[in-house]
Design a protein around this motif. Sequence first.
Motif, PDB file in Angstrom:
ATOM      1  N   GLN A   1      -4.279   3.442  -1.801  1.00  0.00           N
ATOM      2  CA  GLN A   1      -3.584   4.713  -1.592  1.00  0.00           C
ATOM      3  C   GLN A   1      -4.360   5.553  -0.581  1.00  0.00           C
ATOM      4  N   VAL A   2      -3.651   6.039   0.429  1.00  0.00           N
ATOM      5  CA  VAL A   2      -4.230   6.968   1.404  1.00  0.00           C
ATOM      6  C   VAL A   2      -3.496   8.292   1.247  1.00  0.00           C
TER       7      VAL A   2
ATOM      8  N   HIS B   1       0.834  -1.197   0.000  1.00  0.00           N
ATOM      9  CA  HIS B   1       0.000   0.000   0.000  1.00  0.00           C
ATOM     10  C   HIS B   1       0.876   1.256   0.000  1.00  0.00           C
ATOM     11  N   GLU B   2       0.299   2.396  -0.395  1.00  0.00           N
ATOM     12  CA  GLU B   2       0.989   3.679  -0.357  1.00  0.00           C
ATOM     13  C   GLU B   2       0.201   4.616   0.552  1.00  0.00           C
ATOM     14  N   ILE B   3       0.838   5.065   1.616  1.00  0.00           N
ATOM     15  CA  ILE B   3       0.144   5.865   2.623  1.00  0.00           C
ATOM     16  C   ILE B   3       0.908   7.165   2.837  1.00  0.00           C
ATOM     17  N   ASP B   4       0.241   8.266   2.561  1.00  0.00           N
ATOM     18  CA  ASP B   4       0.797   9.599   2.745  1.00  0.00           C
ATOM     19  C   ASP B   4       0.410  10.075   4.145  1.00  0.00           C
TER      20      ASP B   4
ATOM     21  N   MET C   1     -10.750  -2.542   1.203  1.00  0.00           N
ATOM     22  CA  MET C   1     -10.256  -3.639   0.385  1.00  0.00           C
ATOM     23  C   MET C   1      -9.266  -3.142  -0.676  1.00  0.00           C
ATOM     24  N   SER C   2      -8.802  -4.058  -1.533  1.00  0.00           N
ATOM     25  CA  SER C   2      -7.700  -3.770  -2.468  1.00  0.00           C
ATOM     26  C   SER C   2      -7.992  -2.597  -3.401  1.00  0.00           C
TER      27      SER C   2
END
Length: 236
Positions: free
Chosen positions: A133-134, A111-114, A160-161
């Motif tokens: 993505q967050v 996952h990509e979390i900012d 979910m995905s």
Amino acid sequence: MRLAWAALMVVVPASLRRLIATRILGWDVHPSAYIGRSLIVVRHVTMGPDSGIGPFNVIRHLDELILERGASIATRNRIEAHPLAAVVFAHMKNRRATLALGPFAKITDAHEIDCSDAVTLGKHATIAGFRTQVLTHSLDLVRDRQTTGPVELGDRCAVMSGCILLSGTRVPARSIVSAGSVVTTKLTKELTFYRGNPAVEIRTLPETLKYFHREDLSDTERYYRAVEAAEARRDG
């Protein structure tokens, strides 16, 4: 210097990673917590009992990372705050570059979390599957400047995905966001299945779903004990 110690933690055995984390970097890491071979450049880390950070994660530029009891970050996640946050977001007075996982909360794989602003997962909340993505910062086109807003996942919810959660959004407790959905607002109804772009209410969920009644038992503890043992065998 902090980057150098973080790089060293990627290559040394697990016992030394914990020693560097607690004695040199001053992190609060419970003796039963596990730190995998991940690059973690964070001002302060708190890890509760049986919590775990798996291998091959990149976690950078955060002020604080918190994993409560049994919480886990699996593998191949990229979790970062804006590297120039102090300058770019100087006008955002209440911004916190924090990732906080409540008891038994989980972030799975890739996952990509900012975390330019706070990202919070409640008890047993899960960012599941792959490649969600967050985003906590965005461009305000009216004012032509960057802004931030926290993202919150309520207790026992599941994302979910392949979802996208935009800045300032919220997923309520005991709700599910379908794969590939885009959350653009603060969702409000619990026990609800959300789907679409933007994500909207599709149907009510039964309160009896077993996911909403997970017990406070830590599979994380057993998993990371096995990972640590395997790693120790490899290291000789």
